[in-house]
Design a protein around this motif. Structure first.
Motif, PDB file in Angstrom:
ATOM      1  N   SER A 199       0.834  -1.191   0.000  1.00  0.00           N
ATOM      2  CA  SER A 199       0.000   0.000   0.000  1.00  0.00           C
ATOM      3  C   SER A 199       0.869   1.240   0.000  1.00  0.00           C
ATOM      4  N   ALA A 200       0.532   2.175  -0.873  1.00  0.00           N
ATOM      5  CA  ALA A 200       1.242   3.444  -0.911  1.00  0.00           C
ATOM      6  C   ALA A 200       0.231   4.537  -0.825  1.00  0.00           C
ATOM      7  N   GLY A 201       0.171   5.504  -0.192  1.00  0.00           N
ATOM      8  CA  GLY A 201      -0.796   6.511   0.109  1.00  0.00           C
ATOM      9  C   GLY A 201      -1.810   6.765  -0.967  1.00  0.00           C
ATOM     10  N   THR A 202      -2.652   7.711  -0.796  1.00  0.00           N
ATOM     11  CA  THR A 202      -3.695   8.005  -1.741  1.00  0.00           C
ATOM     12  C   THR A 202      -3.397   9.228  -2.567  1.00  0.00           C
ATOM     13  N   GLY A 203      -2.423  10.014  -2.236  1.00  0.00           N
ATOM     14  CA  GLY A 203      -2.107  11.228  -2.982  1.00  0.00           C
ATOM     15  C   GLY A 203      -1.024  10.981  -3.999  1.00  0.00           C
ATOM     16  N   PHE A 204      -1.047  11.835  -5.042  1.00  0.00           N
ATOM     17  CA  PHE A 204      -0.078  11.673  -6.121  1.00  0.00           C
ATOM     18  C   PHE A 204       1.330  11.982  -5.636  1.00  0.00           C
ATOM     19  N   ASP A 205       1.456  12.939  -4.703  1.00  0.00           N
ATOM     20  CA  ASP A 205       2.768  13.320  -4.189  1.00  0.00           C
ATOM     21  C   ASP A 205       2.922  12.908  -2.739  1.00  0.00           C
ATOM     22  N   ALA A 206       2.400  11.736  -2.395  1.00  0.00           N
ATOM     23  CA  ALA A 206       2.418  11.310  -1.000  1.00  0.00           C
ATOM     24  C   ALA A 206       3.817  11.029  -0.516  1.00  0.00           C
ATOM     25  N   ALA A 207       4.712  10.612  -1.390  1.00  0.00           N
ATOM     26  CA  ALA A 207       6.081  10.304  -0.983  1.00  0.00           C
ATOM     27  C   ALA A 207       7.041  11.139  -1.810  1.00  0.00           C
ATOM     28  N   LYS A 208       8.186  11.463  -1.257  1.00  0.00           N
ATOM     29  CA  LYS A 208       9.165  12.261  -1.965  1.00  0.00           C
ATOM     30  C   LYS A 208       9.840  11.417  -3.039  1.00  0.00           C
ATOM     31  N   ALA A 233     -11.322  -5.698 -20.293  1.00  0.00           N
ATOM     32  CA  ALA A 233     -11.210  -4.562 -19.376  1.00  0.00           C
ATOM     33  C   ALA A 233     -10.217  -4.859 -18.263  1.00  0.00           C
ATOM     34  N   ARG A 234     -10.177  -6.102 -17.840  1.00  0.00           N
ATOM     35  CA  ARG A 234      -9.219  -6.496 -16.802  1.00  0.00           C
ATOM     36  C   ARG A 234      -7.783  -6.376 -17.309  1.00  0.00           C
ATOM     37  N   SER A 235      -7.557  -6.763 -18.570  1.00  0.00           N
ATOM     38  CA  SER A 235      -6.216  -6.620 -19.145  1.00  0.00           C
ATOM     39  C   SER A 235      -5.843  -5.146 -19.293  1.00  0.00           C
ATOM     40  N   PHE A 236      -6.805  -4.327 -19.735  1.00  0.00           N
ATOM     41  CA  PHE A 236      -6.540  -2.892 -19.857  1.00  0.00           C
ATOM     42  C   PHE A 236      -6.221  -2.286 -18.495  1.00  0.00           C
ATOM     43  N   ALA A 237      -6.936  -2.740 -17.457  1.00  0.00           N
ATOM     44  CA  ALA A 237      -6.689  -2.222 -16.108  1.00  0.00           C
ATOM     45  C   ALA A 237      -5.293  -2.609 -15.628  1.00  0.00           C
ATOM     46  N   ALA A 238      -4.859  -3.838 -15.929  1.00  0.00           N
ATOM     47  CA  ALA A 238      -3.513  -4.261 -15.530  1.00  0.00           C
ATOM     48  C   ALA A 238      -2.453  -3.393 -16.211  1.00  0.00           C
ATOM     49  N   ALA A 239      -2.668  -3.081 -17.497  1.00  0.00           N
ATOM     50  CA  ALA A 239      -1.716  -2.223 -18.200  1.00  0.00           C
ATOM     51  C   ALA A 239      -1.699  -0.820 -17.599  1.00  0.00           C
ATOM     52  N   GLU A 240      -2.867  -0.301 -17.226  1.00  0.00           N
ATOM     53  CA  GLU A 240      -2.921   1.039 -16.626  1.00  0.00           C
ATOM     54  C   GLU A 240      -2.254   1.045 -15.255  1.00  0.00           C
ATOM     55  N   ARG A 241      -2.407  -0.017 -14.482  1.00  0.00           N
ATOM     56  CA  ARG A 241      -1.729  -0.077 -13.179  1.00  0.00           C
ATOM     57  C   ARG A 241      -0.214  -0.023 -13.365  1.00  0.00           C
ATOM     58  N   ARG A 242       0.278  -0.747 -14.353  1.00  0.00           N
ATOM     59  CA  ARG A 242       1.726  -0.719 -14.605  1.00  0.00           C
ATOM     60  C   ARG A 242       2.168   0.675 -15.031  1.00  0.00           C
ATOM     61  N   ARG A 243       1.359   1.356 -15.836  1.00  0.00           N
ATOM     62  CA  ARG A 243       1.721   2.705 -16.261  1.00  0.00           C
ATOM     63  C   ARG A 243       1.752   3.662 -15.070  1.00  0.00           C
ATOM     64  N   VAL A 244       0.774   3.531 -14.184  1.00  0.00           N
ATOM     65  CA  VAL A 244       0.730   4.407 -13.014  1.00  0.00           C
ATOM     66  C   VAL A 244       1.911   4.123 -12.088  1.00  0.00           C
ATOM     67  N   GLU A 245       2.235   2.858 -11.877  1.00  0.00           N
ATOM     68  CA  GLU A 245       3.360   2.521 -11.010  1.00  0.00           C
ATOM     69  C   GLU A 245       4.683   2.993 -11.600  1.00  0.00           C
ATOM     70  N   HIS A 246       4.806   2.926 -12.936  1.00  0.00           N
ATOM     71  CA  HIS A 246       6.018   3.439 -13.575  1.00  0.00           C
ATOM     72  C   HIS A 246       6.099   4.956 -13.428  1.00  0.00           C
ATOM     73  N   LEU A 247       4.953   5.618 -13.513  1.00  0.00           N
ATOM     74  CA  LEU A 247       4.945   7.075 -13.407  1.00  0.00           C
ATOM     75  C   LEU A 247       5.269   7.531 -11.990  1.00  0.00           C
ATOM     76  N   THR A 248       4.639   6.937 -11.007  1.00  0.00           N
ATOM     77  CA  THR A 248       4.809   7.376  -9.619  1.00  0.00           C
ATOM     78  C   THR A 248       6.018   6.760  -8.953  1.00  0.00           C
ATOM     79  N   ARG A 299       5.956   4.031  -7.332  1.00  0.00           N
ATOM     80  CA  ARG A 299       5.480   3.346  -6.123  1.00  0.00           C
ATOM     81  C   ARG A 299       4.380   2.360  -6.506  1.00  0.00           C
ATOM     82  N   PRO A 300       4.287   1.234  -5.802  1.00  0.00           N
ATOM     83  CA  PRO A 300       3.214   0.281  -6.108  1.00  0.00           C
ATOM     84  C   PRO A 300       1.860   0.818  -5.685  1.00  0.00           C
TER      85      PRO A 300
END
Length: 455
Positions: free
Chosen positions: A7-16, A74-89, A91-92
């Motif tokens: 778990s990593a916080g709920t905000g986009f800038d939650a961690a430095k 939709a589940r496959s698309f969601a998995a790809a979006e999760r990976r994109r978000v984790e790469h961007l932030t 953080r998992p």
């Protein structure tokens, strides 16, 4: 099925972010917005088309499977979006949970997929994210590309054809018709766009990441499902241990205990014959007693190997599996694809040994096989043991069968078992055991040895 991440916080800038993230943050955010739009177009078209045809044809046969396929997409698309978000932030994301429909009938799997809340949340994410990504793409292109173009306005504006009556924005606002004023105004606009590009791009990226966190994760449901899985595993472990104890008690009663009773009776007979001053008549009984003693020791050793073989503690999993393969009446080929000196946590080694030995016992007793192959691999944080035989097949995981006990034993350590056994064979059993960090090492472990370990 439970997919869990830290778990990593709920905000986009939650961690430095680290230094690398700070240097490449804007570029990642910009590429996230630019790549997200064409992906959104493709996923939106696919999901809307699948939903339209699936719901419209729900009354006929192919409506339900089409809806299920749409949810899987939709589940496959969601998995790809999760990976994109984790790469961007960097953080998992928090965990999410899908219903487990493995081992059910086709119709049950369909209705299980249609009643999966997370799958419909994935569909909702596709529908809601499309307009948001469209707006984000437009703003990103306008602020970045438009800003660069305005800053360089003086270098390319000469190529624009102009009529004598054409008036620019500066001319309309101030009445100044000079070309330098037009160039200066556009360059100022470009500088403003580029100066505000970072917060604008970051704001739209943060908005899309927040949407993904809200719809593509469900930490409470995932933790609840994980707690239910662990509770079921605990109950399965208790049942498996109880069954093992009952079998051990039965084996002790039918084997070594009976031999010890006979040995006691023979000792009493030898004592009576020695008292009658006829030692020659006692010698056959002594020889028979020695035979009974050796057989009882062999049975006790066999039982101890099923509980905690000394070779497993002394020499590791590879040596223990090699000994088990050598004892199997069916020819076994053992393939271990990791360093034989590598040691794992005791619970991992014991579980893997138990699963393989029980599977080999089932092969020898029920499969009618002429050959068997055992393959053990380590893939990341999972140890996989595969037992394959060329028998007549037909094995299943029904309650009351030995394989159900293996599934319970694996559930106790959060492992899984997959069985493929069509009628006519071959049968392939695959056990996946998550590795435990505590107690794992590369060097040999030194434990109490036994006869088998020394031999």
């Amino acid at each position: 099925m439970i997919e869990t991440t830290a778990s990593a916080g709920t905000g986009f800038d939650a961690a430095k972010p680290d230094a690398e993230s700070r240097r490449g943050g804007f570029h990642r955010e910009l590429s996230y917005l630019l790549v997200g739009f064409p992906l959104a177009v493709g996923t939106f078209v696919a999901i809307v088309t699948g939903l339209s045809f699936g719901i419209g044809c729900a009354a006929v046969v192919f409506g339900l499977p089409l809806l299920v396929r749409t949810l899987h997409a939709a589940r496959s698309f969601a998995a790809a979006e999760r990976r994109r978000v984790e790469h961007l932030t960097g953080r998992p994301l928090p965990p999410h949970h899908y219903q487990d429909v493995q081992g059910q009938t086709t119709l049950a799997r369909w209705f299980g997929a249609l009643s999966d809340r997370q799958a419909w949340r994935d569909v909702l994410h596709v529908l809601v994210a499309f307009p948001l990504r469209l707006v984000g793409f437009c703003f990103a292109v306008t602020w970045v590309v438009g800003g660069i173009g305005e800053v360089l306005y003086g270098a390319w504006s000469w190529s624009i054809p102009r009529d004598d009556g054409t008036r620019g924005l500066v001319d309309l606002m101030t009445g100044i018709e000079a070309r330098w004023a037009d160039i200066a105004f556009n360059m100022v606009v470009g500088v403003v766009l580029l100066a505000t590009a970072v917060p604008v791009v970051r704001a739209f990226a943060a908005l899309q990441v927040s949407l993904s966190r809200a719809l593509l994760t469900n930490e409470k449901q995932a933790l609840r499902a994980r707690a239910e899985t662990l509770d079921a595993g605990r109950r399965g472990a208790v049942a498996a241990e109880a069954q093992t104890l009952r079998r051990l008690e039965r084996d002790l009663h039918d084997g070594p205990q009976q031999r010890l009773v006979r040995l006691t009776m023979d000792l009493e007979a030898v004592a009576r014959r020695l008292d009658s001053d006829d030692p020659d008549r006692a010698r056959p009984l002594v020889d028979d007693m020695l035979t009974q003693t050796h057989e009882a020791l062999g049975e006790i050793r066999a039982l101890s190997r099923g509980i905690a073989p000394p070779v497993l503690a002394d020499r590791g999993l590879v040596a223990a599996l090699a000994a088990a393969a050598a004892r199997c009446p069916v020819p076994v080929t053992l393939d271990t694809r990791f360093d034989e000196r590598r040691r794992f946590a005791p619970v991992v080694e014991n579980t893997a040994y138990f699963v393989v030995t029980e599977a080999l016992t089932n092969v020898a007793k029920h499969a009618g096989a002429g050959a068997c192959t055992v393959t053990v691999t380590v893939d990341g944080t999972v140890l996989r043991a595969e037992v394959r035989d060329d028998g007549h097949g037909g094995a299943h995981l029904g309650k009351g069968h030995g394989l159900a006990g293996l599934a319970d034993r694996l559930a106790a350590v959060e492992g899984t078992m997959d069985l493929v056994s069509p009628v006519g064979g071959p049968t392939m059993l695959t056990a996946s055991i998550p590795l435990r960090g505590v107690g794992e090492g590369e060097g040999p472990h030194h434990g109490g040895g036994g006869d088998e370990a020394r031999g």
